[in-house]
Design an enzyme around this catalytic site. Structure first.
Site, PDB file in Angstrom:
ATOM      1  N   GLU A   1       0.711  -1.110  -0.050  1.00  0.00           N
ATOM      2  CA  GLU A   1      -0.096  -0.066   0.179  1.00  0.00           C
ATOM      3  C   GLU A   1       0.841   1.307   0.143  1.00  0.00           C
ATOM      4  OE1 GLU A   1      -3.160   0.089  -0.698  1.00  0.00           O
ATOM      5  OE2 GLU A   1      -3.280  -2.184  -0.546  1.00  0.00           O
TER       6      GLU A   1
ATOM      7  N   ASP B   1      -1.878  -1.801  -9.898  1.00  0.00           N
ATOM      8  CA  ASP B   1      -2.289  -3.135  -9.645  1.00  0.00           C
ATOM      9  C   ASP B   1      -2.161  -3.828 -10.842  1.00  0.00           C
ATOM     10  OD1 ASP B   1      -2.022  -3.185  -6.735  1.00  0.00           O
ATOM     11  OD2 ASP B   1      -3.997  -2.150  -7.031  1.00  0.00           O
TER      12      ASP B   1
END
Length: 372
Positions: free
Chosen positions: A323, A335
């Site tokens: 994160e 991602d």
């Protein structure tokens, strides 16, 4: 939220993987409906329509097709241009497990499905001018393996579903303090998240929001310690020779890619050691965690995080690395693919994307199984 709701009707066009000697197609056209008189205080919605025109069923990854059950867009699924410049995505970056069969939606031959999502909450549309929208979902896991083949769509170059483009013109609205209102709407939903701080600060300097219990705070501080150890080890490894550990997660060595990864981990380590971290426990989604990339350094922890081990694959410490890497102020990762298997495949097929992939950074940091 805002007045003057308008809808963009977007229809996806693309193709899935080869199955039984034929391409199964997802296609339609893009158009904008009822999109006149848009202003910077308008809600702008996209209706994404998928039609399977082939004789075979298509299985697509659900969270790359639509918003979640709460209507929130959790991935950067659109390419938005403003007067020739790409508009930054300001929505969530989510840490998920590798997809399973339950994460896919089957579109039967001839079937059409559609979803409506809001774009004004996750893309900055407050400036006047012309905006061009395109549905643009790219991921190695976008399509499920079909019977009789072991290939993914990305292996054959079919790594996404893209709509054609259409444009709207947005003018400045007359709502007072619209910049503040839009900023709050993009970055925090007060019905689901703790938006105004509170919850106390740990002696280590970490601030807790979202009603973190004393036990959760202790677990987060312990996980942060594990993440710091992983970051220190990663920086040390990258200062040495590039062996199997590097190539497993980031592919064949090149000085440019190696420098990118090394710089990313330097920034991650600096954030963990020196930046004002905020940990929030209000998320009740099934995945691990999420952040808003332009809102450092606040991390929202979700259900899978609390069930994870502190170290090892997909761990609590590794989730924090993942994160923190998403923040534009650190590494600005995306991602591209989830899961160890997908990250390893990405390193082989597309090293340039691997150095931008958050899970690749996490798995390098976790280093399980251990490699030099």
């Amino acid at each position: 939220m805002f007045k003057n709701n308008k809808t963009l009707a977007l229809s996806a066009i693309g193709a899935t993987l080869l199955s039984g000697g034929a391409f199964a197609e997802i296609q339609a056209n893009l158009s904008i409906n009822n999109a006149q008189n848009l202003t910077s205080n308008s809600d702008v919605f996209a209706e994404v329509t998928y039609t399977n025109t082939d004789a075979k069923p298509v299985r697509m990854l659900s969270y790359l097709m639509k918003a979640n059950n709460n209507g929130d867009l959790e991935e950067n699924l659109f390419k938005v241009m403003h007067d020739g410049e790409e508009v930054e995505y300001e929505g969530r970056h989510v840490k998920r497990p590798a997809p399973t069969k339950a994460d896919y939606i089957t579109i039967r031959p001839g079937q059409t499905v559609s979803y409506k999502v809001e774009l004004s909450g996750v893309y900055d549309l407050k400036q006047a001018g012309t905006y061009t929208f395109q549905y643009n979902a790219q991921n190695m896991n976008l399509f499920a393996d079909q019977p009789m083949t072991n290939h993914k769509a990305a292996v054959m170059g079919l790594d996404g579903v893209f709509s054609n483009e259409d444009s709207v013109t947005i003018s400045i609205g007359d709502t007072p303090n619209i910049n503040v209102t839009m900023s709050n709407a993009k970055r925090c939903n007060p019905k689901k998240e703790n938006c105004d701080g509170g919850g106390g600060t740990d002696p280590s300097g970490v601030e807790f929001t979202g009603a973190c219990s004393s036990g959760e705070q202790a677990d987060l501080i312990s996980a942060l310690g594990a993440a710091k150890n992983m970051a220190n080890d990663s920086v040390s490894s990258l200062n040495g020779s590039s062996g199997n550990r590097y190539t497993t997660w980031f592919g064949n060595y090149s000085s440019a890619r190696h420098n990118t990864v090394s710089g990313n981990f330097d920034s991650i380590k600096d954030a963990l050691d020196n930046k004002p971290l905020t940990f929030d426990c209000s998320c009740n989604q099934s995945y691990f965690a999420y952040v808003y990339p332009n809102q450092p350094y606040k991390v929202y922890f979700c259900r899978a995080f609390w069930n994870a081990n502190e170290t090892g694959t997909d761990s609590r410490g590794g989730t924090i690395i993942h994160e923190i890497s998403h923040f534009n102020a650190t590494a600005g990762t995306d991602d591209v693919v989830y899961g160890q298997s997908g990250a390893q495949s990405l390193a082989i097929s597309d090293p340039n994307s691997a150095v931008q992939n958050a899970d690749s950074h996490e798995y390098f940091a976790e280093n399980t199984p251990n490699q030099n």
